[in-house]
Write a protein that holds these residues in place. Sequence first.
Motif, short mmCIF file in Angstrom:
data_model
loop_
_atom_site.label_atom_id
_atom_site.label_comp_id
_atom_site.label_asym_id
_atom_site.label_seq_id
_atom_site.Cartn_x
_atom_site.Cartn_y
_atom_site.Cartn_z
N ASN A 1 0.87 -1.16 0.00
CA ASN A 1 0.00 0.00 0.00
C ASN A 1 0.92 1.22 0.00
N VAL A 2 0.88 1.99 -1.08
CA VAL A 2 1.83 3.08 -1.23
C VAL A 2 1.15 4.43 -1.02
N ILE A 3 1.73 5.23 -0.16
CA ILE A 3 1.20 6.56 0.17
C ILE A 3 2.22 7.59 -0.29
N ASN A 4 1.80 8.53 -1.13
CA ASN A 4 2.73 9.55 -1.61
C ASN A 4 2.53 10.84 -0.83
N LEU A 5 3.62 11.45 -0.37
CA LEU A 5 3.51 12.66 0.45
C LEU A 5 3.23 13.92 -0.36
N LEU A 6 3.95 14.09 -1.47
CA LEU A 6 3.84 15.36 -2.19
C LEU A 6 2.67 15.40 -3.14
N PRO A 7 1.82 16.42 -3.02
CA PRO A 7 0.72 16.55 -3.96
C PRO A 7 1.23 16.96 -5.33
N ALA A 8 0.42 16.74 -6.35
CA ALA A 8 0.79 17.13 -7.71
C ALA A 8 1.00 18.63 -7.78
N GLY A 9 1.94 19.05 -8.60
CA GLY A 9 2.12 20.48 -8.83
C GLY A 9 2.92 21.18 -7.77
N VAL A 10 3.51 20.43 -6.82
CA VAL A 10 4.31 21.06 -5.78
C VAL A 10 5.77 20.66 -5.97
N GLU A 11 6.65 21.64 -5.85
CA GLU A 11 8.08 21.39 -5.99
C GLU A 11 8.61 20.59 -4.80
N PRO A 12 9.25 19.45 -5.02
CA PRO A 12 9.78 18.68 -3.88
C PRO A 12 10.86 19.45 -3.11
N HIS A 13 11.47 20.45 -3.74
CA HIS A 13 12.53 21.20 -3.06
C HIS A 13 11.98 21.96 -1.86
N ASP A 14 10.75 22.46 -1.95
CA ASP A 14 10.33 23.37 -0.90
C ASP A 14 9.01 23.00 -0.25
N TRP A 15 8.79 21.72 -0.05
CA TRP A 15 7.58 21.25 0.60
C TRP A 15 7.86 20.99 2.07
N THR A 16 6.84 21.10 2.93
CA THR A 16 7.03 20.69 4.33
C THR A 16 5.90 19.76 4.76
N PRO A 17 6.25 18.72 5.52
CA PRO A 17 5.27 17.71 5.93
C PRO A 17 4.29 18.22 6.98
N ARG A 18 3.13 17.55 7.05
CA ARG A 18 2.10 17.86 8.05
C ARG A 18 2.03 16.74 9.07
N SER A 19 1.20 16.96 10.10
CA SER A 19 1.13 15.97 11.18
C SER A 19 0.61 14.62 10.69
N GLN A 20 -0.35 14.64 9.75
CA GLN A 20 -0.86 13.38 9.21
C GLN A 20 0.24 12.57 8.52
N ASP A 21 1.15 13.30 7.89
CA ASP A 21 2.27 12.64 7.22
C ASP A 21 3.18 11.95 8.23
N ILE A 22 3.35 12.58 9.38
CA ILE A 22 4.18 12.01 10.45
C ILE A 22 3.51 10.76 11.01
N VAL A 23 2.20 10.84 11.22
CA VAL A 23 1.43 9.70 11.73
C VAL A 23 1.54 8.51 10.78
N ASN A 24 1.26 8.75 9.49
CA ASN A 24 1.30 7.68 8.50
C ASN A 24 2.69 7.04 8.40
N THR A 25 3.70 7.88 8.35
CA THR A 25 5.06 7.36 8.18
C THR A 25 5.49 6.57 9.41
N SER A 26 5.07 7.02 10.59
CA SER A 26 5.41 6.30 11.83
C SER A 26 4.84 4.89 11.82
N LYS A 27 3.67 4.73 11.20
CA LYS A 27 3.00 3.42 11.18
C LYS A 27 3.42 2.55 10.00
#
Length: 305
Positions: free
Chosen positions: A46-72
Amino acid sequence: MLLTILLAAGCGPQSQGKIVEGKVNVVTTFYPIYEFAKAIGGENANVINLLPAGVEPHDWTPRSQDIVNTSKAQLFFYNGAGLEGWVPQFLKGLNRDTKVKSYEVSRGIKLIEADEDEEHHDEGEGHKHQHHVDPHTWVSPKSAMIMVENMKNSFIEADPAHQEGYTSRYLELRKKLEDLDQEFSSKLDEMPRKEIVVSHEAFGYLARDYGLTQHAIMGLSPDAEPRARDLLQLSTLVKEEGIHFIFFEELVSDRLAKTLASETGAEVLVLNPVEGLTEEQLKRGDDYFSLMRNNLTNLILALQE
């Protein structure tokens, strides 16, 4: 307060993923890794992608949901080579009891050291790129082959019971990359021209692997402003070499590419660094392979006499 609301609204849907019990949960940082992880993982992942379409990977910052998902999750795949500057802090911030294994999927690729001189105009920005390495590894099919092999090995390590499935899906993906590599090699070898002018220095690996030279209007970071002197030199080069096309990428403003083109009589064409899909491309069913083949078509157009 209003600003935060606007920013939140502007980000659109971010990682929509939910953790799925009984599968290998993989969190990926941005589109190409997501596509490859899904291809290799198949029904076992089951693959979860963090970066939404149209956003530069250079300057993105994660949210709390991203931390929760990645921890699990079981696996965390990031490109590395300095692309995602936020990763070290992010990994430190995961839940203490996390079992996630993180992998830098560009490991084993011979990295391109960027020209120091190009970079000194962004010294004030906290040096986004340690050691000034070019992070855009995936843009070359040859590098992508190393990345997918790393990912396959990580899947098998995390879930040895399904080794056979991972291996056969990996081999299928690898074959597609080999075919793409063949097309790039044979077509670009025949081209009389070898110089490309691009808006953002994202095509170093592609240029290295297929015998081209890239001249970039801007450095590695797509938001750096070029110096007047650089533009002048490029303009001279374009005129002297009789370059007909200047490339820009969709996610970044084409203003500079258009300015240079109008000054030199060249035209503009898209060269896509495949960092993400636009809504339109998603609807069309585009993927890494179709976007890379579009790139090849445009390169062929630009490199003719």
